[in-house]
Design an enzyme around this catalytic site. Structure first.
Site, PDB file in Angstrom:
ATOM      1  N   ASP A  19      54.766  -1.429   0.026  1.00  0.00           N
ATOM      2  CA  ASP A  19      53.368  -1.155  -0.309  1.00  0.00           C
ATOM      3  C   ASP A  19      53.172  -1.674  -1.729  1.00  0.00           C
ATOM      4  OD1 ASP A  19      50.933  -0.128  -1.114  1.00  0.00           O
ATOM      5  OD2 ASP A  19      51.469   1.979  -0.844  1.00  0.00           O
ATOM      6  N   LYS A  81      47.117  -6.437  -9.204  1.00  0.00           N
ATOM      7  CA  LYS A  81      46.560  -6.699  -7.877  1.00  0.00           C
ATOM      8  C   LYS A  81      45.077  -7.063  -7.919  1.00  0.00           C
ATOM      9  CE  LYS A  81      46.527  -4.309  -3.380  1.00  0.00           C
ATOM     10  NZ  LYS A  81      47.085  -3.103  -2.728  1.00  0.00           N
ATOM     11  N   GLU A 181      46.826  -2.049   4.948  1.00  0.00           N
ATOM     12  CA  GLU A 181      47.273  -0.732   4.499  1.00  0.00           C
ATOM     13  C   GLU A 181      46.875   0.384   5.476  1.00  0.00           C
ATOM     14  OE1 GLU A 181      45.722  -0.759   0.521  1.00  0.00           O
ATOM     15  OE2 GLU A 181      47.162  -2.285  -0.107  1.00  0.00           O
ATOM     16  N   ASP A 203      41.410   6.215   1.950  1.00  0.00           N
ATOM     17  CA  ASP A 203      42.444   5.873   0.962  1.00  0.00           C
ATOM     18  C   ASP A 203      41.870   5.950  -0.451  1.00  0.00           C
ATOM     19  OD1 ASP A 203      44.316   4.718  -0.715  1.00  0.00           O
ATOM     20  OD2 ASP A 203      44.683   2.966   0.542  1.00  0.00           O
TER      21      ASP A 203
HETATM   22  P1  ADP Z   1      47.194   2.918  -5.649  1.00  0.00           P
HETATM   23  O1  ADP Z   1      47.043   2.901  -4.175  1.00  0.00           O
HETATM   24  O2  ADP Z   1      45.962   2.525  -6.390  1.00  0.00           O
HETATM   25  O3  ADP Z   1      48.405   2.201  -6.121  1.00  0.00           O
HETATM   26  P2  ADP Z   1      48.160   5.695  -5.568  1.00  0.00           P
HETATM   27  O4  ADP Z   1      47.911   5.933  -4.147  1.00  0.00           O
HETATM   28  O5  ADP Z   1      49.573   5.638  -6.021  1.00  0.00           O
HETATM   29  O6  ADP Z   1      47.360   4.464  -6.120  1.00  0.00           O
HETATM   30  O7  ADP Z   1      47.386   6.869  -6.358  1.00  0.00           O
HETATM   31  C1  ADP Z   1      47.485   7.051  -7.741  1.00  0.00           C
HETATM   32  C2  ADP Z   1      46.524   8.133  -8.158  1.00  0.00           C
HETATM   33  O8  ADP Z   1      46.885   9.386  -7.549  1.00  0.00           O
HETATM   34  C3  ADP Z   1      46.519   8.383  -9.660  1.00  0.00           C
HETATM   35  O9  ADP Z   1      45.191   8.476 -10.128  1.00  0.00           O
HETATM   36  C4  ADP Z   1      47.217   9.728  -9.786  1.00  0.00           C
HETATM   37  O10 ADP Z   1      46.762  10.451 -10.926  1.00  0.00           O
HETATM   38  C5  ADP Z   1      46.792  10.414  -8.500  1.00  0.00           C
HETATM   39  N1  ADP Z   1      47.688  11.518  -8.148  1.00  0.00           N
HETATM   40  C6  ADP Z   1      49.004  11.456  -7.902  1.00  0.00           C
HETATM   41  N2  ADP Z   1      49.503  12.697  -7.667  1.00  0.00           N
HETATM   42  C7  ADP Z   1      48.453  13.565  -7.780  1.00  0.00           C
HETATM   43  C8  ADP Z   1      48.298  14.986  -7.665  1.00  0.00           C
HETATM   44  N3  ADP Z   1      49.330  15.792  -7.405  1.00  0.00           N
HETATM   45  N4  ADP Z   1      47.067  15.502  -7.846  1.00  0.00           N
HETATM   46  C9  ADP Z   1      46.021  14.719  -8.115  1.00  0.00           C
HETATM   47  N5  ADP Z   1      46.092  13.383  -8.244  1.00  0.00           N
HETATM   48  C10 ADP Z   1      47.305  12.810  -8.073  1.00  0.00           C
HETATM   49 MG    MG Z   2      47.546   2.444  -2.272  1.00  0.00          MG
END
Ligand code: ADP
Ligand code: MG
Length: 639
Positions: A19, A81, A181, A203
């Site tokens: 991913d 990205k 995705e 998402d």
């Molecule tokens: P992307 O798909 O953009 O790479 P992610 O799916 O990894 O991103 O999501 C990252 C986001 O999730 C960040 O804003 C992070 O602060 C939030 N996040 C991760 N864990 C938690 C949590 N326990 N509670 C709230 N937000 C969270």
């Molecule tokens: Mg993602």
């Protein structure tokens, strides 16, 4: 004694799933039939998608790069990205982040290039560093890595998909397939076992929100529609909470704008947000010395109020995606949560109310996409027991070519399921034309200049023929990864020209949405303009063919017939210079009527001449030439 890690050197390379996220990236594989992510030495599977270029030439990826971002903003690439597959003169990307870019004149307009320590770095190269890091992580665990499935957003266009593949190649990975995705998330939930169903994937990541409606038909996934907001994510929650904390600490407007404080406040806000996922109330000690309050207390209720407007924006995008898919919310068989931000309890409540059902969220929303990618890689490498799942997606925007008068002829309409192929036949507009210029465009508008230009190429070397005689067959093929190939074949000569369309720009879902809205807004006006331009082209061709015929076959004209035809011709030419499409059409019909007897006489002569000692092939050709006048306005012409 040292324990050596012994492994079988003949051990089969293992397929992996990646991913490649905007905020975080992960790698996973299937172990004993179950997918699992691979963690680094700190026990974390999430690799921040951040690349730091050190002055000494070292390249640092992930958590260590993240810690360097503040001190070296221009040398540390965050959210790469967003730049993938974008053109150098893309005004949107040039505004993102604190980066220095190479002037596009220096390197050509095809892709954005960062300037780091005076060196050019492309987004493909930076993404390759992240992929290489993940590959090494996997190699530590598996020793040998086989093929890889990489996930991409469903709305990624050709250029962005190609750039992702290029990055994988640079990182030394063999790509089995790119998978959307949301489709990967559905696979992780084993929804493919159900054979049929309609699902929405919600998402909510760090900086982007995507919603996708998927249909599962006899075990085959199709993307029905996509939507979202490329500037909406957990980062926005952090900003709102940072403001709230600053106010509670009693920081003045002036103080809280200092760049160093902004960073600290945002980090504090993110940590607070994460804690609020498990706790009802969080108290944050004030780290700033000269602020009045010693601590701030944030309740979950207050946090919910703060983020509600963000969620309403996701709700709007969801409703539109459902509508675009041509279904009702009540018809959905399931809703899947993806992305770190869906951990926020209020997000889950909101999604449940929005869709009228409890969403599927028991697989870690950070990992679900990587896990699905691993399952797909496992199956593609023939390691699964189940038959291969065919993953089908749809085109986000229509693909077509520019034809006479600058109008677009759509060859593959938007929302066509891929892989797909479609053919159209065109002809020449001018006598003696020896080449075709093909302009490939993407978009919903009727006029080519309002669409996105993907490629222009020429099919040359056609022997001169009368206008309308050449037969140009244009085939559009879109493969499983969503990449477009165009083939142009001139049927009478067999000349062929191929292009792989690698557009230099990427389109995010917002741009796609804007293009769709523009098309709606301009629908009626576009159609009218299209009709006018088309009629002008047809009028021109008809006039030319008629002018030629009354000279060549002057002896076939009855008394007074020439004058009638010429009067109709003059009226047609005058109308074509005007703006009234209906009038041009009317004048064409008039000319048609005026040439009826003459055309019949020409046809009789053509047949008689042909029969007098010629083969069937040339009879057909002669008759076709005689029919030229009538055919002229029944056909499109490529420019
Ligand atoms: P992307 O798909 O953009 O790479 P992610 O799916 O990894 O991103 O999501 C990252 C986001 O999730 C960040 O804003 C992070 O602060 C939030 N996040 C991760 N864990 C938690 C949590 N326990 N509670 C709230 N937000 C969270
Ligand atoms: Mg993602």
């Amino acid at each position: 004694m040292m324990l050596l890690d012994i492994f079988d050197p003949k051990a089969k390379p293992r397929p992996i799933g990646i991913d490649l996220g905007t905020t975080n990236s992960l790698v996973a594989y299937v172990r004993d039939g179950r997918p699992e992510t691979i963690a680094d030495c700190d026990g974390s599977a999430l690799v921040p998608s951040i690349v730091h270029y050190a002055r000494n030439g070292a390249v640092i990826v992930g958590d260590r790069a993240k810690r360097l971002a503040e001190a070296h903003p221009q040398e540390t690439l965050v959210s790469v990205k967003r730049f993938l597959g974008r053109g150098a003169d893309d005004p949107e990307t040039r505004q993102l982040g604190p980066y220095a870019f190479l002037p596009r004149e220096a390197e050509g307009p095809d892709v954005v290039r960062f300037s780091v320590h005076g060196k050019a770095i492309t987004p493909v190269e930076a993404s390759a560093e992240i992929l290489r890091n993940l590959k090494e992580l996997a190699e530590e665990e598996l020793h040998s890595v086989g093929g890889v499935v990489i996930t991409v957003p469903a709305y990624f266009d050709d250029g962005q998909r190609q750039a992702t593949k290029d990055a994988a190649k640079l990182a030394g990975l063999r790509v089995l397939r790119l998978v959307n995705e949301p489709t990967a998330a559905a696979l992780a939930y084993g929804l493919d076992a159900k054979r049929d169903g309609l699902f929405a994937v919600y998402d909510f990541g760090g900086g982007t929100f995507d919603v996708t409606v998927l249909v599962l038909d006899d075990g085959v996934f199709q993307v029905k529609s996509t939507g979202g907001d490329s500037a909406l994510g957990g980062d926005d929650m952090d900003r709102l909470l940072a403001d709230e904390l600053a106010t509670a600490f009693g920081l003045t407007e002036e103080v809280r704008k200092k760049p160093a404080l902004v960073r600290v406040l945002l980090d504090l806000a993110r940590a607070t947000k994460h804690r609020l996922t498990d706790a009802e109330t969080v108290t944050v000690p004030n780290p700033f010395v000269d602020a009045p309050a010693s601590a701030a207390t944030v309740t979950r209720d207050r946090f919910d109020v703060l983020v509600k407007p963000l969620l309403e924006r996701t709700g709007k995008a969801c409703r539109r995606a459902v509508r675009d898919a041509g279904v009702e919310v009540g018809e959905l068989d399931g809703v899947i949560l993806v992305g770190g931000s869906t951990r926020v309890p209020y997000v889950r409540t909101y999604v449940e109310a929005l869709f009228g059902q409890a969403p599927l969220g028991d697989i870690d929303p950070d990992q679900v996409v990587a896990l699905g990618a691993a399952l797909q890689a496992h199956q593609l490498e023939g390691e699964g027991e189940k038959e291969e799942i065919l993953l089908l997606d749809v085109l986000p925007l229509s693909l077509g070519i520019e034809v006479g008068g600058g109008v677009v002829d759509k060859i593959l309409p938007r929302n066509t399921t891929i892989p797909t192929a479609s053919k159209s036949v065109y002809t020449t507009q001018e006598d003696g034309q020896t080449g075709f210029v093909l302009h490939v465009v993407q978009g919903e508008r009727e006029i080519a200049s309002d669409c996105r230009s993907l490629a222009t190429f020429t099919l040359a070397g056609i022997p001169p023929m009368a206008a309308g005689m050449a037969r140009l067959e244009v085939t559009f093929r879109v493969d499983v990864d969503g990449l477009l190939t165009v083939e142009a074949r001139e049927q009478t000569t067999g000349r062929v020209q191929h292009v792989d369309v690698k557009p230099s720009y990427g389109l995010d879902d917002e741009t796609v949405e804007k293009m769709l809205l523009d098309a709606l807004d301009h629908g009626e006006a576009d159609l009218q303009l299209r009709r006018l331009l088309e009629n002008r082209v047809e009028a021109g061709r008809l006039a030319k063919a008629t002018q030629k015929a009354i000279v060549v076959d002057v002896d076939l004209l009855e008394a007074g017939e020439k004058e009638t035809i010429e009067a109709a011709l003059t009226a047609l030419i005058a109308s074509a210079a005007g703006e009234d499409a209906a009038k041009i059409k009317f004048r064409m019909d008039e000319l048609d009527a005026a040439t009826k007897g003459f055309a019949a006489a020409r046809m009789n002569r053509a047949i008689a001449t042909a029969i007098a000692g010629k083969d069937v092939g040339s009879i057909e050709a002669t008759v076709e030439a005689a029919l030229g006048i009538e055919e002229a306005h029944a056909r499109h012409g490529a420019r």
